[in-house]
Design a protein around this motif. Sequence first.
Motif, PDB file in Angstrom:
ATOM      1  N   LYS A  37       0.903  -1.304   0.005  1.00  0.00           N
ATOM      2  CA  LYS A  37      -0.149  -0.198   0.067  1.00  0.00           C
ATOM      3  C   LYS A  37       0.760   1.229  -0.030  1.00  0.00           C
ATOM      4  O   LYS A  37       2.048   1.203   0.554  1.00  0.00           O
ATOM      5  CB  LYS A  37      -0.888   0.112   1.279  1.00  0.00           C
ATOM      6  CG  LYS A  37      -1.827  -1.066   1.486  1.00  0.00           C
ATOM      7  CD  LYS A  37      -2.725  -0.955   2.652  1.00  0.00           C
ATOM      8  CE  LYS A  37      -3.696  -2.200   2.884  1.00  0.00           C
ATOM      9  NZ  LYS A  37      -4.416  -2.195   4.143  1.00  0.00           N
ATOM     10  N   ARG A  38       0.674   2.186  -0.536  1.00  0.00           N
ATOM     11  CA  ARG A  38       1.376   3.491  -0.688  1.00  0.00           C
ATOM     12  C   ARG A  38       0.889   4.518   0.655  1.00  0.00           C
ATOM     13  O   ARG A  38      -0.102   4.461   1.064  1.00  0.00           O
ATOM     14  CB  ARG A  38       0.816   4.382  -1.761  1.00  0.00           C
ATOM     15  CG  ARG A  38       1.355   3.708  -3.112  1.00  0.00           C
ATOM     16  CD  ARG A  38       1.265   4.587  -4.327  1.00  0.00           C
ATOM     17  NE  ARG A  38      -0.223   4.757  -4.622  1.00  0.00           N
ATOM     18  CZ  ARG A  38      -0.991   5.900  -4.345  1.00  0.00           C
ATOM     19  NH1 ARG A  38      -0.336   7.115  -3.711  1.00  0.00           N
ATOM     20  NH2 ARG A  38      -2.251   6.278  -4.383  1.00  0.00           N
ATOM     21  N   THR A  39       1.865   4.891   0.880  1.00  0.00           N
ATOM     22  CA  THR A  39       1.753   6.060   2.073  1.00  0.00           C
ATOM     23  C   THR A  39       1.666   7.476   1.449  1.00  0.00           C
ATOM     24  O   THR A  39       1.417   8.424   2.481  1.00  0.00           O
ATOM     25  CB  THR A  39       2.850   6.080   3.244  1.00  0.00           C
ATOM     26  OG1 THR A  39       4.297   6.263   2.446  1.00  0.00           O
ATOM     27  CG2 THR A  39       2.756   4.590   3.697  1.00  0.00           C
ATOM     28  N   SER A  40       2.013   7.865   0.418  1.00  0.00           N
ATOM     29  CA  SER A  40       1.776   8.857  -0.350  1.00  0.00           C
ATOM     30  C   SER A  40       1.652   8.917  -1.840  1.00  0.00           C
ATOM     31  O   SER A  40       2.010   7.791  -2.294  1.00  0.00           O
ATOM     32  CB  SER A  40       3.104   9.949   0.079  1.00  0.00           C
ATOM     33  OG  SER A  40       4.279   9.180  -0.210  1.00  0.00           O
ATOM     34  N   PHE A  57      13.840  -1.921  -8.305  1.00  0.00           N
ATOM     35  CA  PHE A  57      12.807  -0.963  -8.925  1.00  0.00           C
ATOM     36  C   PHE A  57      11.609  -0.681  -7.883  1.00  0.00           C
ATOM     37  O   PHE A  57      11.343  -1.824  -7.074  1.00  0.00           O
ATOM     38  CB  PHE A  57      12.361  -1.472 -10.377  1.00  0.00           C
ATOM     39  CG  PHE A  57      11.778  -2.721 -10.435  1.00  0.00           C
ATOM     40  CD1 PHE A  57      10.503  -2.687 -10.072  1.00  0.00           C
ATOM     41  CD2 PHE A  57      12.343  -3.746 -10.971  1.00  0.00           C
ATOM     42  CE1 PHE A  57       9.793  -4.104 -10.372  1.00  0.00           C
ATOM     43  CE2 PHE A  57      11.819  -5.030 -10.839  1.00  0.00           C
ATOM     44  CZ  PHE A  57      10.462  -5.062 -10.698  1.00  0.00           C
ATOM     45  N   ALA A  58      11.001   0.333  -8.133  1.00  0.00           N
ATOM     46  CA  ALA A  58       9.775   0.880  -7.397  1.00  0.00           C
ATOM     47  C   ALA A  58       8.795   1.282  -8.440  1.00  0.00           C
ATOM     48  O   ALA A  58       9.267   2.261  -9.007  1.00  0.00           O
ATOM     49  CB  ALA A  58      10.067   1.786  -6.425  1.00  0.00           C
ATOM     50  N   LEU A  59       7.787   0.583  -8.550  1.00  0.00           N
ATOM     51  CA  LEU A  59       6.741   1.003  -9.561  1.00  0.00           C
ATOM     52  C   LEU A  59       5.359   1.249  -9.066  1.00  0.00           C
ATOM     53  O   LEU A  59       5.043   0.652  -8.265  1.00  0.00           O
ATOM     54  CB  LEU A  59       6.730  -0.046 -10.697  1.00  0.00           C
ATOM     55  CG  LEU A  59       8.083  -0.556 -11.401  1.00  0.00           C
ATOM     56  CD1 LEU A  59       7.631  -1.645 -12.309  1.00  0.00           C
ATOM     57  CD2 LEU A  59       8.680   0.601 -12.147  1.00  0.00           C
ATOM     58  N   PRO A  60       4.813   2.424  -9.342  1.00  0.00           N
ATOM     59  CA  PRO A  60       3.594   2.840  -9.275  1.00  0.00           C
ATOM     60  C   PRO A  60       2.586   1.754  -9.942  1.00  0.00           C
ATOM     61  O   PRO A  60       2.639   1.551 -11.042  1.00  0.00           O
ATOM     62  CB  PRO A  60       3.364   4.253  -9.447  1.00  0.00           C
ATOM     63  CG  PRO A  60       4.084   4.392 -10.676  1.00  0.00           C
ATOM     64  CD  PRO A  60       5.326   3.566 -10.235  1.00  0.00           C
ATOM     65  N   TRP A  61       1.735   1.070  -9.312  1.00  0.00           N
ATOM     66  CA  TRP A  61       0.731   0.030  -9.996  1.00  0.00           C
ATOM     67  C   TRP A  61      -0.417  -0.134  -9.052  1.00  0.00           C
ATOM     68  O   TRP A  61      -0.434  -0.478  -8.010  1.00  0.00           O
ATOM     69  CB  TRP A  61       1.616  -1.236  -9.742  1.00  0.00           C
ATOM     70  CG  TRP A  61       0.930  -2.288 -10.852  1.00  0.00           C
ATOM     71  CD1 TRP A  61       0.928  -2.317 -12.142  1.00  0.00           C
ATOM     72  CD2 TRP A  61       0.150  -3.449 -10.090  1.00  0.00           C
ATOM     73  NE1 TRP A  61       0.268  -3.483 -12.176  1.00  0.00           N
ATOM     74  CE2 TRP A  61      -0.376  -4.167 -11.242  1.00  0.00           C
ATOM     75  CE3 TRP A  61      -0.004  -4.022  -8.926  1.00  0.00           C
ATOM     76  CZ2 TRP A  61      -1.254  -5.448 -11.189  1.00  0.00           C
ATOM     77  CZ3 TRP A  61      -0.956  -4.881  -8.777  1.00  0.00           C
ATOM     78  CH2 TRP A  61      -1.334  -5.680  -9.911  1.00  0.00           C
ATOM     79  N   GLU A  62      -1.499   0.352  -9.862  1.00  0.00           N
ATOM     80  CA  GLU A  62      -2.926  -0.080  -9.438  1.00  0.00           C
ATOM     81  C   GLU A  62      -3.079   0.646  -7.925  1.00  0.00           C
ATOM     82  O   GLU A  62      -3.436   0.267  -7.013  1.00  0.00           O
ATOM     83  CB  GLU A  62      -3.157  -1.626  -9.141  1.00  0.00           C
ATOM     84  CG  GLU A  62      -3.049  -2.544 -10.477  1.00  0.00           C
ATOM     85  CD  GLU A  62      -4.157  -2.069 -11.341  1.00  0.00           C
ATOM     86  OE1 GLU A  62      -5.295  -1.477 -10.853  1.00  0.00           O
ATOM     87  OE2 GLU A  62      -4.107  -2.008 -12.406  1.00  0.00           O
ATOM     88  N   ASP A  63      -2.477   1.842  -7.938  1.00  0.00           N
ATOM     89  CA  ASP A  63      -2.507   2.577  -6.886  1.00  0.00           C
ATOM     90  C   ASP A  63      -1.848   2.080  -5.582  1.00  0.00           C
ATOM     91  O   ASP A  63      -1.944   2.505  -4.521  1.00  0.00           O
ATOM     92  CB  ASP A  63      -4.137   2.786  -6.209  1.00  0.00           C
ATOM     93  CG  ASP A  63      -4.706   3.633  -7.210  1.00  0.00           C
ATOM     94  OD1 ASP A  63      -4.109   4.784  -8.014  1.00  0.00           O
ATOM     95  OD2 ASP A  63      -5.869   3.475  -7.570  1.00  0.00           O
ATOM     96  N   MET A  64      -0.967   1.241  -5.960  1.00  0.00           N
ATOM     97  CA  MET A  64      -0.111   0.529  -5.083  1.00  0.00           C
ATOM     98  C   MET A  64       1.530   0.744  -5.322  1.00  0.00           C
ATOM     99  O   MET A  64       1.802   1.337  -6.454  1.00  0.00           O
ATOM    100  CB  MET A  64      -0.578  -0.857  -4.753  1.00  0.00           C
ATOM    101  CG  MET A  64      -1.708  -1.090  -4.197  1.00  0.00           C
ATOM    102  SD  MET A  64      -2.194  -2.772  -4.057  1.00  0.00           S
ATOM    103  CE  MET A  64      -2.430  -3.218  -5.677  1.00  0.00           C
ATOM    104  N   LEU A  65       2.487   0.102  -4.653  1.00  0.00           N
ATOM    105  CA  LEU A  65       3.805   0.321  -4.901  1.00  0.00           C
ATOM    106  C   LEU A  65       4.208  -1.299  -5.005  1.00  0.00           C
ATOM    107  O   LEU A  65       4.357  -2.167  -4.380  1.00  0.00           O
ATOM    108  CB  LEU A  65       4.706   0.972  -3.952  1.00  0.00           C
ATOM    109  CG  LEU A  65       6.034   1.267  -4.135  1.00  0.00           C
ATOM    110  CD1 LEU A  65       6.083   2.079  -5.252  1.00  0.00           C
ATOM    111  CD2 LEU A  65       6.684   1.779  -2.652  1.00  0.00           C
TER     112      LEU A  65
END
Length: 298
Positions: A37-40, A57-65
């Motif tokens: 889950k994203r915190t920001s 890597f860190a990718l934004p995906w489906e409103d998550m990370l």
Amino acid sequence: RLVLNATGPWVDHLRKMEDPNAAPSIRLSKGAHLVLKRTSPWKAALATPIDKYRITFALPWEDMLLLGTTDEEFEGDPADVAVNDKDVTQILDEAAFSIRDQQLSRDLITYSFAGLRVLPGGPGDTSKAKRETVVTEGSGGMLSVAGGKWTTFRHIGRTVMNKLAALPGRPLADDMEPIAQLPKKLPLPGIANPNAVAHRLLVDGGTPGPRMAPETARHLATHYGSLSFDIARLANDDPALAERIHPDAPEIWAQVAYARDNEWAETVDDVLRRRTTLTIRGLDTEDVRAKVKDMLEG
């Protein structure tokens, strides 16, 4: 008249069934990933070098990370591959080089998954191995293909078909035009501009039923393309199918019906883990699973 062995990490298992003395053609590398889950807000894809050969890597995906990946040799049963605590620790530790600690809490993890890369056989660290396709012909005539990457699956398919066409006495050599003459660019089903699809869903998707939520329209457009309109018609014909499967996810029940009737979904996991994002979001509750099961059986 021909056996094509395209069994991924099991390719050498089948080759040994054909010839017990067959030398290994591939080796396996395990890669693990985490979904948090994203915190920001998060919009950019981030890649951080770990050494000469690897990145995290860190990718934004489906409103998550989405975080990953690992790369280590795997010698067990491919069916047993899974994420372990060592993988989780490594991914979070490597992500910490460029991501704030509050985003990397284990409590934020909603899903983890691991897979096996099929690499050409040879010595050395798997992280240094080339991601090439391996095609071999066995003593009994079985053609085996392994390796490559998901992003080159069409090229791999064309390579194999050309190989089949060149084999003397094989069906393709006698009965079909050369594969090389087939079009090299064929659109995938549903291919369309997702922004245009989402706009049309928002304008027309609620007719005559309730207006479609923007996040659902966007989700359908980016996952199904122009096939989204088939799902929208299901929701319009039956208002119950326009409802969300879970209030915290954009998916609607029409997607379950579509998966059952058009995408060969047979089990609850087929729907929740493989054709929607509910499981990956950590939202596959017992209530949701029971309702999906009822719809599949109905």
